[in-house]
Scaffold this active site. Sequence first.
Site, PDB file in Angstrom:
ATOM      1  N   GLU A  13      -3.313   7.160  -4.081  1.00 24.76           N
ATOM      2  CA  GLU A  13      -4.472   6.314  -4.372  1.00 24.76           C
ATOM      3  C   GLU A  13      -5.136   5.749  -3.113  1.00 24.76           C
ATOM      4  OE1 GLU A  13      -3.491   2.711  -6.492  1.00 24.76           O
ATOM      5  OE2 GLU A  13      -1.554   2.545  -5.491  1.00 24.76           O
TER       6      GLU A  13
ATOM      7  N   HIS B  20       0.047  -0.189 -10.123  1.00 22.06           N
ATOM      8  CA  HIS B  20      -0.799  -1.053  -9.297  1.00 22.06           C
ATOM      9  C   HIS B  20      -1.268  -2.290 -10.075  1.00 22.06           C
ATOM     10  CE1 HIS B  20      -3.254  -0.858  -5.362  1.00 22.06           C
ATOM     11  NE2 HIS B  20      -3.087  -2.111  -5.727  1.00 22.06           N
ATOM     12  N   ILE B  21      -0.300  -3.047 -10.556  1.00 22.75           N
ATOM     13  CA  ILE B  21      -0.599  -4.243 -11.344  1.00 22.75           C
ATOM     14  C   ILE B  21      -0.237  -5.517 -10.588  1.00 22.75           C
ATOM     15  CG2 ILE B  21      -0.403  -3.078 -13.569  1.00 22.75           C
ATOM     16  CD1 ILE B  21       2.450  -4.212 -13.807  1.00 22.75           C
ATOM     17  N   GLY B  22      -0.178  -5.423  -9.259  1.00 21.06           N
ATOM     18  CA  GLY B  22       0.219  -6.580  -8.458  1.00 21.06           C
ATOM     19  C   GLY B  22      -0.607  -7.820  -8.730  1.00 21.06           C
ATOM     20  N   SER B  23      -1.908  -7.651  -8.916  1.00 22.57           N
ATOM     21  CA  SER B  23      -2.767  -8.800  -9.214  1.00 22.57           C
ATOM     22  C   SER B  23      -3.110  -8.863 -10.695  1.00 22.57           C
ATOM     23  CB  SER B  23      -4.057  -8.713  -8.393  1.00 22.57           C
ATOM     24  OG  SER B  23      -4.804  -7.558  -8.760  1.00 22.57           O
TER      25      SER B  23
ATOM     26  N   ARG C 299       0.845  -1.191   0.000  1.00 20.70           N
ATOM     27  CA  ARG C 299       0.000   0.000   0.000  1.00 20.70           C
ATOM     28  C   ARG C 299       0.882   1.244   0.000  1.00 20.70           C
ATOM     29  NH1 ARG C 299      -3.687  -2.345  -1.717  1.00 20.70           N
ATOM     30  NH2 ARG C 299      -5.827  -2.504  -0.935  1.00 20.70           N
TER      31      ARG C 299
ATOM     32  N   ASP D 134       4.624  -0.491  -6.503  1.00 22.39           N
ATOM     33  CA  ASP D 134       3.442  -0.737  -7.331  1.00 22.39           C
ATOM     34  C   ASP D 134       2.245   0.060  -6.815  1.00 22.39           C
ATOM     35  OD1 ASP D 134       2.015  -2.154  -9.429  1.00 22.39           O
ATOM     36  OD2 ASP D 134       1.089  -3.378  -7.855  1.00 22.39           O
TER      37      ASP D 134
END
Length: 350
Positions: free
Chosen positions: A275, A302-305, A246, A270
């Site tokens: 945000e 923010h492409i961790g998943s 985070r 990430d």
Amino acid sequence: MIDKGDHVAEKPKIVVTNRVFPETRNLLEKHAIVEINPALEPWPYEEVRMRCRDAAGLLAFMTDRIDADFLSACSRLRVVGAALKGFDNIDVQAATNAGVWLTIVPDLLTVPTAELAIGLMLSLGRNIVAGDRKIKKDGFHGWRAELYGSSLAGATVGIIGFGLVGRAIAERLVGFQCRLLACDQSVPAAHAKSWPYVTMTSFGDVIKSSDYVVLALPLTAETWHIVNPRTITAMKTGARLVNPARGSLVDEAAVADAIECGQLAGYASDTFESEDWALRDRPTSIDPRLTTSSAPTVFTPHIGSGVTEIRREIELSAARSILDALDGRIPFGAVNKPHKQFTHAQSGAR
């Protein structure tokens, strides 16, 4: 649709705040009237709240903020299915008080997030992004004595937070022959024996001993800005910081200061402070010192998943939880138990 009173029940309305896979749409539309944002840009807070005034269910994402004001305006809302693991953007107590279920997707994000953390470490330490930029800008003219970096082999890697993601990161680092440290007060000493390749130690020892510090924590009041000027000063000179968790775990301005003075050798992330919607005084952008082309930073949006099959299943899991809650069942991934209950007929569900 027939409810238990043998009369046709009106289909409930479900709002979906971001673009989703066709499979998610098809599942929800079998049982509900569905409003889906078709665009890449998320709906703003005010629009989501307006659309949810007559909705029974909400499929929410990282871009949404669900607070007491939102819930007060959406009195028919019965369930928020969050396509998330971390849910710091949602006021759980307010949802509970309002009689609204909150569900999350507890484990599907673990492996892809751990994979990305390794990618960020390698990219930062081995100057992969800098090398890519150089070739695209100047072309390739053969080997030169430059862009020397830092290897993971033999490095000390400290993982702050040793839940599912922290453990998955550690498992993937074993093959790199790192010395692995971790700290997590919630992990009992007896359980620590399950990971003989990791030395469980104190937070202070992790930050002072590690060549790479990796964050694997949820965002809470206690973990906000856990990386701050004092923390950074205690780190090894030349350490690298990696954040797949985070944004607001990190004081980004303090990281920029530390890079400028040479205390930190680099930062990869990430996620970003801007945000974390639940924090009203959050920065509105990344510190510009961190985004210059010469900065020793590696950033991903923010492409961790962000694995296609995983994202599809995350959406479907959240959608199934919404439908279960509206059908009067305890939904999978529930993190609360609403104070008020509602009947099957009131939900207008299947």
